[in-house]
Design an enzyme around this catalytic site. Sequence first.
Site, short mmCIF file in Angstrom:
data_model
loop_
_atom_site.label_atom_id
_atom_site.label_comp_id
_atom_site.label_asym_id
_atom_site.label_seq_id
_atom_site.Cartn_x
_atom_site.Cartn_y
_atom_site.Cartn_z
N GLU A 52 0.82 -1.22 0.00
CA GLU A 52 0.00 0.00 0.00
C GLU A 52 0.85 1.27 0.00
OE1 GLU A 52 -2.59 -3.20 1.90
OE2 GLU A 52 -0.52 -2.54 2.13
N PHE A 114 -11.75 -6.91 14.05
CA PHE A 114 -10.66 -7.38 13.19
C PHE A 114 -10.33 -6.34 12.12
CE2 PHE A 114 -9.30 -9.80 9.35
CZ PHE A 114 -8.06 -10.22 9.84
N GLN A 115 -9.06 -5.99 12.04
CA GLN A 115 -8.54 -5.00 11.08
C GLN A 115 -9.24 -3.64 11.21
OE1 GLN A 115 -8.39 -6.80 7.10
NE2 GLN A 115 -6.34 -7.55 7.55
N LYS A 164 -17.90 -0.28 5.76
CA LYS A 164 -18.25 -1.27 4.73
C LYS A 164 -19.75 -1.30 4.46
CE LYS A 164 -17.52 -5.98 3.16
NZ LYS A 164 -16.89 -7.30 3.39
N MET A 467 24.49 9.13 2.27
CA MET A 467 24.38 10.44 2.90
C MET A 467 24.69 10.36 4.39
SD MET A 467 23.93 13.61 2.23
CE MET A 467 22.84 14.09 0.89
#
Length: 560
Positions: A52, A114-115, A164, A467
């Site tokens: 993602e 959940f999630q 949802k 760097m």
Amino acid sequence: MMQLTGAEIVVECLKEQGVDTVFGYPGGTILNVYDALYMHREEITHILTSHEQGAAHAADGYARATGKVGVCLATSGPGATNLVTGIATAYMDSIPVVAITCNVNLPLLGKDSFQEVDIAGVTMPITKHSYIVKDISKLADTIRRAFSIAREKRPGPVLVDITKDVTAGVYEYEKQAPGECESGCKYTDEDIKRAVSLIQEAKKPFIYVGGGAVISGAYKEVRALAGLMDAPVCDTLMGKGVMDGHDERYTGMIGMHGTKTSNLGVSECDLLVALGARFSDRVVGNAAMFASNAKILQIDIDAAEINKNIRTDASVVGDLKEILTLINKELPQMEHKQWNEHIKELKEKFPLNYDESGLSCPYIMEQIDKVTDGKAVIVTDVGQHQMWAAQYFKYSEPRSFLSSGGLGTMGYGLGAVIGAKMGRPERVCINIAGDGCLRMNMNELATAARYQIPIIEVVINNHVLGMVRQWQTLFYGKRYSQTVLNDGVDFCMVAKGLGCEAIRVTRKEEVAQAITRAIELKKPVLIECVIPEDDKVFPMVPAGAPISEVFDATDLEKEA
């Protein structure tokens, strides 16, 4: 008026806004939206990234390359939180992105389901606005408002989280055309007069250009102003391409790794005109000593940036293109022959230079410039290669240099170059990466291979975190704590394993041939360029020092 599901309303709203490409990764809570996208796959291209974060960076790169709003999608919980670094990257650089996530059903919110993550709360400090939609009747207007907020005034990312059950519900939908964006102009006629007066009074003016000039589309007006003022021009990392890199007035980048000409010239000028620039700490160094001989005129769309880091003598708040159009009409042709001669002498005395005896990133950038006739879109990750890419490729137009400036996100470039190529398919799009950065995002090579997106990934491999090692060399007694990457990773084998072509370059004479070959292949190609571990980016200003204390390798040799 039609009866549609919430998921269908999401897709119809994307189509209203002219969205043709989205980047994302599906999951349980966003499945309804993905099902709706399937039904509209001929109208909206979806790029399935490997992670993602790659989707967020791709949306960002698409937005920077095109000037349009980039869109990314993710599911709830870890899917949504994986967008966070990409959203923060866009926020710091004022990039218009709309991130759409879906959450658990409304009755499950707040129950550690959940999630489940409060992603609207998580992203509140790093977005212009974050929404959670719990009522389908508000869905279409929320998405429309999100695009408007992302685009208007000072652009930036907006997050829309949707439960949802809202995506599953049914509600009436009526198509709307996108409204006009607010310009954010707050200036008065007096502000314009004061700006013109300061410019006319100056004997040693200098123009300092930032990313706002790119966002505003004001490059023609900036170039016209430089001509009328007869003034030298420097830029920030974000302002690349506003001034043509070949223009004799252009003095290069300002700041920590800016040219000596820009840093010394700004330190000596009597008027500094800041155009869409926010006086970042990497630009000003010691703020108390920055441009201490100059009056400061700042023009910016965001009133919050005025007097935030540097006190101004005058300011104009509003859209830069609009303001410069007015100023340019009022300004007579000016002449500063003596001042420009002095700046020219500085340029001749302190040119950018590097060790030409072997393969180096500056040489590689010069060859990319030559092979592509300066027409490539250059994307970078973050580190030494980023600075070399800014210094040694001559950008002749805006939106041709895409880089994480404010957040400095390692791992930005590969997702971003995929987004840039999707938005600008006619251009050669090249990401310049370090070996440390590639370790953070190499999974996106599989994304480029899956869709055969012909991006070129140039890996500047010095087997160290360059760097950080440079700072350890100069300021930490050469104690190379956790910066050596000299292990068994073979980037060419990795690229081939992920479905890309790969070319390894170890000598100068191989560079142009490799770039030409990569362009001709018209498929994703990784070019690994092996350079010495101790090549350094110069010039440099130590952290916290005034930019007038800029030094390079020659100065270090004198001290030794």
